[in-house]
Design a protein around this motif. Structure first.
Motif, mmCIF file in Angstrom:
data_model
loop_
_atom_site.group_PDB
_atom_site.id
_atom_site.type_symbol
_atom_site.label_atom_id
_atom_site.label_comp_id
_atom_site.label_asym_id
_atom_site.label_seq_id
_atom_site.Cartn_x
_atom_site.Cartn_y
_atom_site.Cartn_z
ATOM 1 N N ALA A 61 0.837 -1.203 0.000
ATOM 2 C CA ALA A 61 0.000 0.000 0.000
ATOM 3 C C ALA A 61 0.872 1.253 0.000
ATOM 4 C CB ALA A 61 -0.918 0.011 1.216
ATOM 5 N N GLY A 62 0.466 2.248 -0.760
ATOM 6 C CA GLY A 62 1.251 3.472 -0.789
ATOM 7 C C GLY A 62 0.503 4.652 -1.379
ATOM 8 N N TRP A 63 0.869 5.825 -0.927
ATOM 9 C CA TRP A 63 0.308 7.066 -1.457
ATOM 10 C C TRP A 63 1.283 8.211 -1.195
ATOM 11 C CZ3 TRP A 63 -2.333 8.562 -5.158
ATOM 12 C CH2 TRP A 63 -2.849 9.864 -5.236
ATOM 13 N N SER A 64 1.126 9.289 -1.958
ATOM 14 C CA SER A 64 1.924 10.478 -1.742
ATOM 15 C C SER A 64 1.138 11.695 -2.189
ATOM 16 C CB SER A 64 3.240 10.394 -2.512
ATOM 17 O OG SER A 64 4.069 11.505 -2.185
ATOM 18 N N SER A 65 1.647 12.842 -1.817
ATOM 19 C CA SER A 65 1.062 14.113 -2.224
ATOM 20 C C SER A 65 2.194 15.121 -2.331
ATOM 21 C CB SER A 65 0.028 14.589 -1.197
ATOM 22 O OG SER A 65 -0.508 15.847 -1.568
ATOM 23 N N ALA A 66 2.279 15.782 -3.472
ATOM 24 C CA ALA A 66 3.378 16.714 -3.706
ATOM 25 C C ALA A 66 3.118 18.048 -3.017
ATOM 26 C CB ALA A 66 3.580 16.932 -5.203
ATOM 27 N N GLY A 67 4.148 18.577 -2.383
ATOM 28 C CA GLY A 67 4.032 19.877 -1.731
ATOM 29 C C GLY A 67 5.117 20.044 -0.691
ATOM 30 N N SER A 68 5.458 21.277 -0.396
ATOM 31 C CA SER A 68 6.515 21.552 0.573
ATOM 32 C C SER A 68 6.011 21.389 1.999
ATOM 33 C CB SER A 68 7.041 22.977 0.382
ATOM 34 O OG SER A 68 6.055 23.917 0.771
ATOM 35 N N VAL A 69 6.934 21.222 2.925
ATOM 36 C CA VAL A 69 6.564 21.171 4.343
ATOM 37 C C VAL A 69 5.896 22.479 4.754
ATOM 38 C CG1 VAL A 69 7.494 21.025 6.689
ATOM 39 C CG2 VAL A 69 8.388 19.512 4.895
ATOM 40 N N TYR A 70 6.370 23.583 4.200
ATOM 41 C CA TYR A 70 5.781 24.894 4.517
ATOM 42 C C TYR A 70 4.318 24.954 4.112
ATOM 43 C CZ TYR A 70 5.172 29.981 4.634
ATOM 44 O OH TYR A 70 4.720 31.249 4.909
ATOM 45 N N ASP A 71 3.991 24.397 2.949
ATOM 46 C CA ASP A 71 2.638 24.528 2.397
ATOM 47 C C ASP A 71 1.678 23.434 2.841
ATOM 48 O OD1 ASP A 71 3.183 26.855 0.947
ATOM 49 O OD2 ASP A 71 3.969 25.713 -0.759
#
Length: 224
Positions: A61-71
């Protein structure tokens, strides 16, 4: 074999792929969400009830989401860990009793991003690094019980995952850029499956706690 998936269509396609490879395979499907309370327990119980034993656990199982730690919010961090890490831990714990009986194996799908940092994917990198360390720790605990556990750390793979996370246009650009990698392309999913099959079987009998990188040299790639 028991397989589970989040979508009924995807689960059926996977089942048919197995049957196309081996027509006499016994394939049991359980449709559900590994994040749902009690589902991991149900999955293991139904598998044991149907087959009487567990020889191999593959956690994919896996997932991700693109974005900076700040955002990105902490909620995004929690969602990624809830999908990428928690089910692997739960299923390992639930299966260990049966795997000790069969001297079985565990294979967890990690990522090259457990090793190589990537801007805008901090939470995903963290989750995969957590799986690598989990594997090493369980290996140190369970080896004397006859249970082996290893990871595969894939690189860019044409599995549909990059398109879902990045969108079609961005994913296409990354696959185009992969022509500059040491092995000048992304992986076919079957190439990663071959590594998983090796780690799950007896040919890897002297391996445990290993994180096997199958990334076409991506970790070695330096555009400078």
């Amino acid at each position: 074999m028991t397989i589970t998936g989040l979508t009924a269509d995807g689960l059926e396609k996977t089942k048919q792929s197995v049957l196309n490879a081996k027509s006499n395979a016994q394939v049991y499907t359980v449709h559900g969400d590994l994040r749902t309370t009690g589902f991991c327990e149900q999955l293991v119980q139904e598998t044991v009830s149907r087959f009487g034993r567990i020889d191999v656990l593959v956690s994919n199982a896996g997932w991700s989401s693109a974005g900076s730690v700040y955002d990105q919010s902490v909620e995004v961090y929690q969602e990624i860990f809830d999908i990428n890490v928690t089910p692997a831990v739960k299923l390992t714990k639930l299966c260990l009793t049966y795997l000790r009986q069969t001297k079985g194996t565990i294979v967890i799908t990690s990522s090259h991003l457990a090793i190589k940092p990537s801007a805008n994917f901090a939470y995903y990198c963290m989750s995969k690094a957590a799986l690598d360390m989990f594997t090493r720790c369980v290996a140190s605990e369970e080896g004397h019980n006859g249970v082996r556990i290893n990871n595969v750390n894939p690189g860019l793979t044409d599995s549909g995952f990059p398109q879902k996370v990045l969108g079609e246009e961005k994913a296409a650009q990354i696959f185009e850029d992969s022509k500059n990698f040491p092995i000048a392309r992304g992986a076919d999913p079957s190439e990663i499956a071959n590594v998983i099959t090796f780690l799950a079987g007896n040919k890897s009998s002297f391996m445990t706690g290993s994180c096997v990188v199958a990334d076409g040299g991506l970790i070695c790639y330096n555009p400078l």
